[in-house]
Write a protein that holds these residues in place. Structure first.
Motif, PDB file in Angstrom:
ATOM      1  N   ILE A   1      11.233 -28.030  72.128  1.00  0.00           N
ATOM      2  CA  ILE A   1      12.647 -27.781  71.910  1.00  0.00           C
ATOM      3  C   ILE A   1      12.831 -26.284  71.650  1.00  0.00           C
ATOM      4  O   ILE A   1      12.244 -25.733  70.727  1.00  0.00           O
ATOM      5  N   HIS A   2      13.627 -25.610  72.450  1.00  0.00           N
ATOM      6  CA  HIS A   2      13.894 -24.188  72.284  1.00  0.00           C
ATOM      7  C   HIS A   2      15.292 -23.990  71.725  1.00  0.00           C
ATOM      8  O   HIS A   2      16.246 -24.626  72.171  1.00  0.00           O
ATOM      9  N   ARG A   3      15.411 -23.102  70.762  1.00  0.00           N
ATOM     10  CA  ARG A   3      16.731 -22.773  70.245  1.00  0.00           C
ATOM     11  C   ARG A   3      17.508 -21.977  71.281  1.00  0.00           C
ATOM     12  O   ARG A   3      16.965 -21.113  71.939  1.00  0.00           O
ATOM     13  N   LYS A   4      18.768 -22.253  71.394  1.00  0.00           N
ATOM     14  CA  LYS A   4      19.596 -21.542  72.353  1.00  0.00           C
ATOM     15  C   LYS A   4      19.972 -20.169  71.797  1.00  0.00           C
ATOM     16  O   LYS A   4      20.140 -20.004  70.593  1.00  0.00           O
ATOM     17  N   THR A   5      20.131 -19.218  72.677  1.00  0.00           N
ATOM     18  CA  THR A   5      20.588 -17.901  72.265  1.00  0.00           C
ATOM     19  C   THR A   5      22.033 -17.727  72.696  1.00  0.00           C
ATOM     20  O   THR A   5      22.451 -18.233  73.743  1.00  0.00           O
TER      21      THR A   5
ATOM     22  N   ARG B   1       9.933  -5.924  71.163  1.00  0.00           N
ATOM     23  CA  ARG B   1       9.824  -6.837  70.019  1.00  0.00           C
ATOM     24  C   ARG B   1      11.087  -7.674  69.874  1.00  0.00           C
ATOM     25  O   ARG B   1      11.020  -8.895  69.643  1.00  0.00           O
ATOM     26  N   LEU B   2      12.241  -7.035  70.008  1.00  0.00           N
ATOM     27  CA  LEU B   2      13.502  -7.775  69.871  1.00  0.00           C
ATOM     28  C   LEU B   2      13.725  -8.728  71.042  1.00  0.00           C
ATOM     29  O   LEU B   2      14.309  -9.810  70.870  1.00  0.00           O
ATOM     30  N   ILE B   3      13.285  -8.339  72.216  1.00  0.00           N
ATOM     31  CA  ILE B   3      13.412  -9.234  73.376  1.00  0.00           C
ATOM     32  C   ILE B   3      12.544 -10.482  73.168  1.00  0.00           C
ATOM     33  O   ILE B   3      12.982 -11.621  73.392  1.00  0.00           O
ATOM     34  N   GLU B   4      11.310 -10.253  72.720  1.00  0.00           N
ATOM     35  CA  GLU B   4      10.384 -11.372  72.516  1.00  0.00           C
ATOM     36  C   GLU B   4      10.836 -12.303  71.396  1.00  0.00           C
ATOM     37  O   GLU B   4      10.604 -13.515  71.435  1.00  0.00           O
ATOM     38  N   LYS B   5      11.487 -11.726  70.387  1.00  0.00           N
ATOM     39  CA  LYS B   5      11.912 -12.510  69.218  1.00  0.00           C
ATOM     40  C   LYS B   5      13.423 -12.708  69.190  1.00  0.00           C
ATOM     41  O   LYS B   5      14.022 -12.867  68.124  1.00  0.00           O
ATOM     42  N   SER B   6      14.039 -12.706  70.366  1.00  0.00           N
ATOM     43  CA  SER B   6      15.503 -12.748  70.429  1.00  0.00           C
ATOM     44  C   SER B   6      16.098 -13.983  69.745  1.00  0.00           C
ATOM     45  O   SER B   6      17.199 -13.915  69.173  1.00  0.00           O
TER      46      SER B   6
ATOM     47  N   GLU C   1      19.508 -14.956  66.051  1.00  0.00           N
ATOM     48  CA  GLU C   1      20.639 -15.856  65.824  1.00  0.00           C
ATOM     49  C   GLU C   1      20.858 -16.083  64.336  1.00  0.00           C
ATOM     50  O   GLU C   1      21.934 -16.505  63.916  1.00  0.00           O
ATOM     51  N   ASN C   2      19.832 -15.795  63.535  1.00  0.00           N
ATOM     52  CA  ASN C   2      19.943 -15.911  62.079  1.00  0.00           C
ATOM     53  C   ASN C   2      19.386 -14.630  61.447  1.00  0.00           C
ATOM     54  O   ASN C   2      18.283 -14.611  60.890  1.00  0.00           O
TER      55      ASN C   2
END
Length: 204
Positions: free
Chosen positions: A4-8, A82-87, A91-92
């Motif tokens: 299950i992937h969180r939506k961005t 880093r931000l792309i990988e942990k995008s 969301e929080n």
């Protein structure tokens, strides 16, 4: 059963696009700076070999300036990736790990110093919306979570004589030029840099 992937959000997806564009722009912006640093380094080596110490020390400033920008670009590229990988974590924002907050703050600080990377200006607006105005203000001032090394790369004093002597000595060593830097340092402390200094070519 799949993962299950969180939506961005749309905003985060836009940020990712901007960061990818910034990475591409870094690659373009890096080339002329590499060329300028290479030419300036060569000039310093030739001036040192000719004994024109004062001119070499002055030219070293460009070597330092371009070197600092190149290292800053490396950090910016790392932060973007880093931000792309942990995008999904964006969301929080309040729950983001310190490395994510550091990357966000670093990019926000760099915005004011990198006209070469216009994408950062738009990314800054999104990051401000996510992390808040207080965070953005601290990032702009280079305080709190911004890496001090990045701050120095943009704001460091390239005219500092001790630093210029250090870089000149490194270039001299690389070019196998022997210089009496102790005498040169003394001259600097006396408020002058000698126009000519005895030197010889050979192995250090």
């Amino acid at each position: 059963m799949g993962f299950i992937h969180r939506k961005t959000s749309k905003q985060t997806r836009k940020l990712k696009t901007l960061l990818r564009l910034a990475i591409s722009r870094v690659a373009v912006a890096r080339r002329p700076r590499l060329a300028r640093k290479s030419i300036a380094t060569s000039d310093v080596g030739q001036l040192l070999a000719l004994g024109h110490i004062d001119r070499a020390i002055h030219r070293v400033e460009l070597v330092i300036q371009e070197g600092n920008m190149l290292e800053a670009f490396e950090m910016i590229e790392l932060y973007c990736k880093r931000l792309i990988e942990k995008s999904e974590d964006l969301e929080n924002p309040s729950e983001c790990a310190e490395e994510i907050r550091e990357a966000a703050a670093g990019l926000m600080f760099a915005t004011g110093w990198c006209g070469d990377l216009p994408e950062l200006l738009f990314a800054h607006a999104i990051l401000t919306d996510k992390f808040g105005n207080d965070f953005a203000s601290a990032a702009k001032n280079g305080t709190n979570i911004v890496d001090p090394l990045l701050v120095w790369k943009f704001t460091g004093n390239a005219t500092n004589m001790e630093l210029k002597n250090k870089v000149a000595k490194e270039i001299a060593t690389k070019n196998m030029i022997l210089l009496n830097f102790s005498e040169m340092t003394k001259a600097n402390e006396d408020g002058e840099v000698p126009y000519h200094q005895d030197l010889e070519l050979g192995m250090p």
